[in-house]
Design a protein around this motif. Structure first.
Motif, PDB file in Angstrom:
ATOM      1  N   PHE A  22     -39.586  37.829 -44.794  1.00 47.41           N
ATOM      2  CA  PHE A  22     -38.380  38.650 -44.677  1.00 47.41           C
ATOM      3  C   PHE A  22     -37.322  37.942 -43.827  1.00 47.41           C
ATOM      4  CE2 PHE A  22     -35.882  41.946 -42.509  1.00 47.41           C
ATOM      5  CZ  PHE A  22     -35.329  42.565 -43.613  1.00 47.41           C
ATOM      6  N   ILE A  23     -37.728  37.478 -42.655  1.00 46.59           N
ATOM      7  CA  ILE A  23     -36.781  36.857 -41.716  1.00 46.59           C
ATOM      8  C   ILE A  23     -36.173  35.580 -42.300  1.00 46.59           C
ATOM      9  CG2 ILE A  23     -36.590  35.691 -39.477  1.00 46.59           C
ATOM     10  CD1 ILE A  23     -38.969  37.448 -38.559  1.00 46.59           C
ATOM     11  N   LEU A  24     -37.036  34.709 -42.811  1.00 45.79           N
ATOM     12  CA  LEU A  24     -36.566  33.371 -43.217  1.00 45.79           C
ATOM     13  C   LEU A  24     -35.927  33.361 -44.604  1.00 45.79           C
ATOM     14  CD1 LEU A  24     -39.466  31.312 -41.653  1.00 45.79           C
ATOM     15  CD2 LEU A  24     -37.114  31.531 -40.806  1.00 45.79           C
ATOM     16  N   SER A  25     -36.325  34.270 -45.486  1.00 42.32           N
ATOM     17  CA  SER A  25     -35.675  34.303 -46.807  1.00 42.32           C
ATOM     18  C   SER A  25     -34.246  34.820 -46.663  1.00 42.32           C
ATOM     19  CB  SER A  25     -36.477  35.129 -47.806  1.00 42.32           C
ATOM     20  OG  SER A  25     -36.568  36.468 -47.383  1.00 42.32           O
ATOM     21  N   LYS A  26     -34.002  35.725 -45.699  1.00 42.64           N
ATOM     22  CA  LYS A  26     -32.641  36.205 -45.446  1.00 42.64           C
ATOM     23  C   LYS A  26     -31.734  35.049 -45.022  1.00 42.64           C
ATOM     24  CE  LYS A  26     -32.496  39.381 -42.387  1.00 42.64           C
ATOM     25  NZ  LYS A  26     -32.347  40.512 -41.478  1.00 42.64           N
ATOM     26  N   GLU A  27     -32.316  34.032 -44.397  1.00 45.67           N
ATOM     27  CA  GLU A  27     -31.542  32.868 -43.956  1.00 45.67           C
ATOM     28  C   GLU A  27     -31.343  31.854 -45.085  1.00 45.67           C
ATOM     29  OE1 GLU A  27     -30.062  32.503 -40.917  1.00 45.67           O
ATOM     30  OE2 GLU A  27     -30.725  34.554 -40.564  1.00 45.67           O
ATOM     31  N   GLY A  28     -31.988  32.088 -46.226  1.00 48.37           N
ATOM     32  CA  GLY A  28     -31.775  31.238 -47.384  1.00 48.37           C
ATOM     33  C   GLY A  28     -32.715  30.058 -47.526  1.00 48.37           C
TER      34      GLY A  28
END
Length: 123
Positions: A22-28
């Protein structure tokens, strides 16, 4: 965005996997999840990530073995070690000796994780 940066996450805890995704996919970031150290060692060359985030306590091969493998086979890979607070004090110092760039104790602040990832990937 960071869509050209690949991160390999090696973690066997389902909740932690969901949090990291969740955290890192939001960052692309492009994320690959593996749940044990042996799979990570076997697939590292094919995945060729820019960063490895590994738990220290993993099935089949430990996070320390993963760190040792990454450092002996790749020059420029950022490595963040994860471990539960107080769980493995000796393993944390061993992780740094083997070449980990950073250590984050679980549970962690999501914003802190993102800042550390960005710092290590220089973006």
């Amino acid at each position: 965005m960071n869509s050209d940066k690949k991160i390999l996450i090696i973690e066997d805890d389902e909740l932690m996997i969901k949090i990291l995704l969740f955290i890192l996919s939001k960052e692309g970031y492009q994320l690959t999840i593996l749940k044990d150290g042996l799979s990570a060692i076997e697939q590292l060359h094919a995945i060729n990530p820019d960063m490895v985030i590994t738990d220290l306590l993993l099935p089949y091969k430990s996070g320390l073995e993963v760190i040792r493998f990454v450092r002996s086979h790749f020059d420029k890979k950022a490595i963040i070690a994860l471990s539960s607070l107080g769980e493995e004090k000796n393993s944390v110092s061993e992780a740094f000796k083997l070449g980990a760039d950073d250590f984050i104790a679980k549970p962690f602040n999501p914003n802190e994780l993102v800042l550390r990832v960005k710092r290590l990937l220089n973006n």
